[in-house]
Motif scaffolding. Sequence first.
Motif, PDB file in Angstrom:
ATOM      1  N   SER A 107      -3.008  -7.986   5.096  1.00  0.00           N
ATOM      2  CA  SER A 107      -3.763  -7.130   6.010  1.00  0.00           C
ATOM      3  C   SER A 107      -4.732  -7.937   6.859  1.00  0.00           C
ATOM      4  N   SER A 108      -5.247  -9.035   6.331  1.00  0.00           N
ATOM      5  CA  SER A 108      -6.111  -9.909   7.133  1.00  0.00           C
ATOM      6  C   SER A 108      -5.319 -10.572   8.255  1.00  0.00           C
ATOM      7  N   ILE A 109      -4.088 -10.949   7.972  1.00  0.00           N
ATOM      8  CA  ILE A 109      -3.219 -11.526   9.010  1.00  0.00           C
ATOM      9  C   ILE A 109      -2.910 -10.468  10.065  1.00  0.00           C
ATOM     10  N   ILE A 110      -2.568  -9.262   9.611  1.00  0.00           N
ATOM     11  CA  ILE A 110      -2.264  -8.168  10.536  1.00  0.00           C
ATOM     12  C   ILE A 110      -3.473  -7.868  11.419  1.00  0.00           C
ATOM     13  N   ASP A 111      -4.660  -7.779  10.805  1.00  0.00           N
ATOM     14  CA  ASP A 111      -5.878  -7.512  11.572  1.00  0.00           C
ATOM     15  C   ASP A 111      -6.187  -8.640  12.555  1.00  0.00           C
ATOM     16  N   HIS A 112      -6.052  -9.873  12.107  1.00  0.00           N
ATOM     17  CA  HIS A 112      -6.400 -11.017  12.957  1.00  0.00           C
ATOM     18  C   HIS A 112      -5.594 -11.022  14.250  1.00  0.00           C
ATOM     19  N   PHE A 113      -4.319 -10.720  14.143  1.00  0.00           N
ATOM     20  CA  PHE A 113      -3.451 -10.739  15.318  1.00  0.00           C
ATOM     21  C   PHE A 113      -3.292  -9.356  15.964  1.00  0.00           C
ATOM     22  N   GLN A 119      -6.161  -2.474  15.622  1.00  0.00           N
ATOM     23  CA  GLN A 119      -7.343  -3.124  16.170  1.00  0.00           C
ATOM     24  C   GLN A 119      -7.350  -4.593  15.761  1.00  0.00           C
ATOM     25  N   ARG A 120      -7.737  -5.481  16.683  1.00  0.00           N
ATOM     26  CA  ARG A 120      -7.805  -6.907  16.382  1.00  0.00           C
ATOM     27  C   ARG A 120      -9.163  -7.210  15.752  1.00  0.00           C
ATOM     28  N   ILE A 121      -9.130  -7.688  14.508  1.00  0.00           N
ATOM     29  CA  ILE A 121     -10.353  -8.063  13.791  1.00  0.00           C
ATOM     30  C   ILE A 121     -10.183  -9.519  13.375  1.00  0.00           C
ATOM     31  N   PRO A 122     -10.891 -10.431  14.049  1.00  0.00           N
ATOM     32  CA  PRO A 122     -10.693 -11.867  13.781  1.00  0.00           C
ATOM     33  C   PRO A 122     -10.993 -12.245  12.328  1.00  0.00           C
ATOM     34  N   THR A 126     -16.367 -15.178   6.288  1.00  0.00           N
ATOM     35  CA  THR A 126     -16.706 -14.123   5.332  1.00  0.00           C
ATOM     36  C   THR A 126     -15.449 -13.570   4.680  1.00  0.00           C
ATOM     37  N   ARG A 127     -14.433 -13.328   5.491  1.00  0.00           N
ATOM     38  CA  ARG A 127     -13.165 -12.835   4.937  1.00  0.00           C
ATOM     39  C   ARG A 127     -12.499 -13.899   4.070  1.00  0.00           C
TER      40      ARG A 127
END
Length: 144
Positions: A107-113, A119-122, A126-127
Amino acid sequence: MKWVWMLLALTAGMAVSVQAGVNGGLGKRIGVLEGAFVSFLIGTIVLFLVQLFFGKGELLAMFSTPKWQLTGGILGAFYVFVMVLIVPKVGVANSLAAVIAGQLVMSSIIDHFGLFGGQRIPFDMTRLAAIACLFLALWLFFRK
């Protein structure tokens, strides 16, 4: 209002834990593939009935959606099959600790891209620290 959604997600997480234990026992009793099939069959029947009464009436729109959007069922079946297989061998907590670690990494990869139109969440330090803590927790759950 956001806390209501988080509470709902927390409740869904609890349901997944119960589901894993129930499905693991079912798989031991009737077989892994059979247990996954029965779980999906019952879920399909329940969702069919619920959508009959509460659905938007747009079920046939699935034929006009991009085909990749239909892979969720395959991924769900894979998840249920794996849980039915591994829960009796390593337990519910260990299984779900690994699942949660996998979910947060992906999910972090999905958010980052911003994949899948989200929504794009770099990804930030912290992550990264949170994921490192999660893998430490995973190691602590699995060690004897």
